[in-house]
Design a protein around this motif. Structure first.
Motif, PDB file in Angstrom:
ATOM      1  N   PHE A  60      13.643  42.726  40.241  1.00 45.63           N
ATOM      2  CA  PHE A  60      12.608  44.142  39.345  1.00 45.63           C
ATOM      3  C   PHE A  60      12.433  44.931  40.714  1.00 45.63           C
ATOM      4  O   PHE A  60      12.731  46.090  40.638  1.00 45.63           O
ATOM      5  N   SER A  61      12.382  44.792  42.290  1.00 48.36           N
ATOM      6  CA  SER A  61      11.774  45.408  43.548  1.00 48.36           C
ATOM      7  C   SER A  61      13.108  45.952  43.477  1.00 48.36           C
ATOM      8  O   SER A  61      13.165  47.451  44.040  1.00 48.36           O
ATOM      9  N   ILE A  62      14.175  45.933  43.239  1.00 47.00           N
ATOM     10  CA  ILE A  62      14.990  45.900  43.918  1.00 47.00           C
ATOM     11  C   ILE A  62      15.920  46.885  42.733  1.00 47.00           C
ATOM     12  O   ILE A  62      16.374  48.101  43.025  1.00 47.00           O
ATOM     13  N   ALA A  63      15.928  46.510  41.734  1.00 43.01           N
ATOM     14  CA  ALA A  63      16.473  47.800  40.591  1.00 43.01           C
ATOM     15  C   ALA A  63      15.716  49.215  40.475  1.00 43.01           C
ATOM     16  O   ALA A  63      15.848  49.874  40.249  1.00 43.01           O
ATOM     17  N   GLN A  72      26.208  51.401  33.701  1.00 45.54           N
ATOM     18  CA  GLN A  72      26.084  50.673  35.510  1.00 45.54           C
ATOM     19  C   GLN A  72      24.419  50.169  35.513  1.00 45.54           C
ATOM     20  O   GLN A  72      24.206  48.952  35.528  1.00 45.54           O
ATOM     21  N   CYS A  73      23.222  50.807  34.886  1.00 46.29           N
ATOM     22  CA  CYS A  73      22.655  49.943  34.237  1.00 46.29           C
ATOM     23  C   CYS A  73      22.468  48.858  33.607  1.00 46.29           C
ATOM     24  O   CYS A  73      21.960  47.567  34.422  1.00 46.29           O
ATOM     25  N   LEU A  74      23.528  48.956  33.040  1.00 47.14           N
ATOM     26  CA  LEU A  74      23.266  46.983  31.895  1.00 47.14           C
ATOM     27  C   LEU A  74      24.084  46.173  32.862  1.00 47.14           C
ATOM     28  O   LEU A  74      23.973  45.383  32.831  1.00 47.14           O
ATOM     29  N   TRP A  75      24.994  46.064  33.744  1.00 44.80           N
ATOM     30  CA  TRP A  75      25.501  45.654  34.891  1.00 44.80           C
ATOM     31  C   TRP A  75      24.898  45.509  35.258  1.00 44.80           C
ATOM     32  O   TRP A  75      24.742  44.163  35.949  1.00 44.80           O
ATOM     33  N   PHE A  76      23.581  45.877  36.063  1.00 46.46           N
ATOM     34  CA  PHE A  76      23.044  45.537  37.273  1.00 46.46           C
ATOM     35  C   PHE A  76      21.851  44.556  36.093  1.00 46.46           C
ATOM     36  O   PHE A  76      21.363  42.867  36.387  1.00 46.46           O
ATOM     37  N   GLY A  77      21.322  44.875  34.747  1.00 48.20           N
ATOM     38  CA  GLY A  77      20.880  43.381  33.813  1.00 48.20           C
ATOM     39  C   GLY A  77      21.516  42.241  34.186  1.00 48.20           C
ATOM     40  O   GLY A  77      21.567  41.446  34.458  1.00 48.20           O
ATOM     41  N   ILE A  78      22.900  42.308  33.473  1.00 45.32           N
ATOM     42  CA  ILE A  78      23.767  42.003  33.320  1.00 45.32           C
ATOM     43  C   ILE A  78      23.932  40.264  34.637  1.00 45.32           C
ATOM     44  O   ILE A  78      24.267  39.078  34.467  1.00 45.32           O
ATOM     45  N   PHE A  79      23.814  41.446  35.721  1.00 50.18           N
ATOM     46  CA  PHE A  79      24.101  40.201  36.576  1.00 50.18           C
ATOM     47  C   PHE A  79      23.091  39.656  37.435  1.00 50.18           C
ATOM     48  O   PHE A  79      23.252  38.818  37.615  1.00 50.18           O
ATOM     49  N   VAL A 106      15.460  41.963  31.068  1.00 47.44           N
ATOM     50  CA  VAL A 106      14.362  43.120  30.575  1.00 47.44           C
ATOM     51  C   VAL A 106      14.077  43.828  31.820  1.00 47.44           C
ATOM     52  O   VAL A 106      13.498  44.957  31.713  1.00 47.44           O
ATOM     53  N   LEU A 107      13.095  43.237  32.720  1.00 50.56           N
ATOM     54  CA  LEU A 107      12.737  44.026  33.976  1.00 50.56           C
ATOM     55  C   LEU A 107      13.679  44.373  34.599  1.00 50.56           C
ATOM     56  O   LEU A 107      13.112  45.438  35.334  1.00 50.56           O
ATOM     57  N   THR A 108      14.696  44.278  35.089  1.00 54.81           N
ATOM     58  CA  THR A 108      15.891  45.032  35.673  1.00 54.81           C
ATOM     59  C   THR A 108      16.708  46.152  35.040  1.00 54.81           C
ATOM     60  O   THR A 108      16.266  47.122  35.165  1.00 54.81           O
ATOM     61  N   GLU A 109      16.273  45.924  33.952  1.00 58.10           N
ATOM     62  CA  GLU A 109      16.239  46.987  33.184  1.00 58.10           C
ATOM     63  C   GLU A 109      14.976  48.380  32.901  1.00 58.10           C
ATOM     64  O   GLU A 109      15.277  49.407  33.781  1.00 58.10           O
ATOM     65  N   ALA A 110      13.940  47.305  33.147  1.00 55.37           N
ATOM     66  CA  ALA A 110      12.927  48.472  33.148  1.00 55.37           C
ATOM     67  C   ALA A 110      12.864  48.999  34.694  1.00 55.37           C
ATOM     68  O   ALA A 110      12.271  50.152  35.055  1.00 55.37           O
TER      69      ALA A 110
END
Length: 204
Positions: free
Chosen positions: A18-21, A35-42, A161-165
């Motif tokens: 979450f902090s890195i996102a 690209q946002c989606l890829w962050f969440g998936i990874f 979810v928290l990565t996307e947020a």
């Protein structure tokens, strides 16, 4: 292990991602929806896979150490929590400035991290780095004889979810937060460690 504890663990583990996102949402000015989606998936994927590896390792040893399982779980959670808090507190403004200069130099030397650009190489490295703690949690699950399917689904989903947020927040107000969420996550893990220990000792 009860569902509330598993949920809190999932949230605590997701704090690094979450902090890195948030940081990436703030620095990647032209990030796309894909690209946002890829962050969440990874981030979510690695957070789900690492506990499986830890659980598979711990399951081989659980019969030998079941008598001291609460203490082992406590030590693991306490260690992870303290590490998260310590590393967050060590990150001062001066260190951030130093790291930015080091990153820029690294870009020129080996192209490992692309500041302001989306990179699968960087994303993979960040996903591994933020999910190492999840491996130790997987060992804890095995020691406490907790079924692994529900926790990994929950951990992966919460991280996603928290990565996307985090990216969305970073695009708006990320510079106000810094690494405070890692401190919160570390404190949560420390408290959960004490909870598991007290339950194992029959105090709770």
């Amino acid at each position: 292990m009860d569902i509330v504890t598993i949920i809190l663990i999932a949230i605590a583990l997701a704090m690094d991602a979450f902090s890195i996102a948030i940081t990436k949402g703030f620095t990647l000015k032209n990030i796309t929806k894909m690209q946002c989606l890829w962050f969440g998936i990874f981030f979510g994927g690695f957070q789900a896979v690492m506990p499986i590896l830890g659980w598979a390792s711990g399951i081989q040893l659980k019969d030998l150490i079941s008598a001291v399982a609460p203490w082992i779980a406590f030590i693991l959670l306490l260690t992870i929590g303290i590490k998260m808090v310590y590393e967050s507190l060590q990150t001062t403004d001066e260190e951030n400035a130093y790291e930015e200069n080091a990153i820029e130099k690294s870009e020129d030397e080996n192209g490992l991290i692309n500041k302001g650009k989306f990179s699968f190489k960087e994303l993979t490295l960040l996903s591994i780095a933020t999910s190492i703690d999840a491996f130790a949690i997987g060992v804890t699950f095995a020691i406490l004889k907790t079924p692994i399917l529900f926790p990994i689904i929950l951990i992966g989903t919460v991280s996603f979810v928290l990565t996307e947020a985090g990216i969305l927040i970073g695009q708006r107000i990320g510079h106000y937060f810094g690494n405070k969420f890692e401190i919160i996550g570390g404190i949560v893990l420390i408290l959960l460690g004490f909870k598991i220990l007290l339950e194992g000792l029959g105090i709770l």
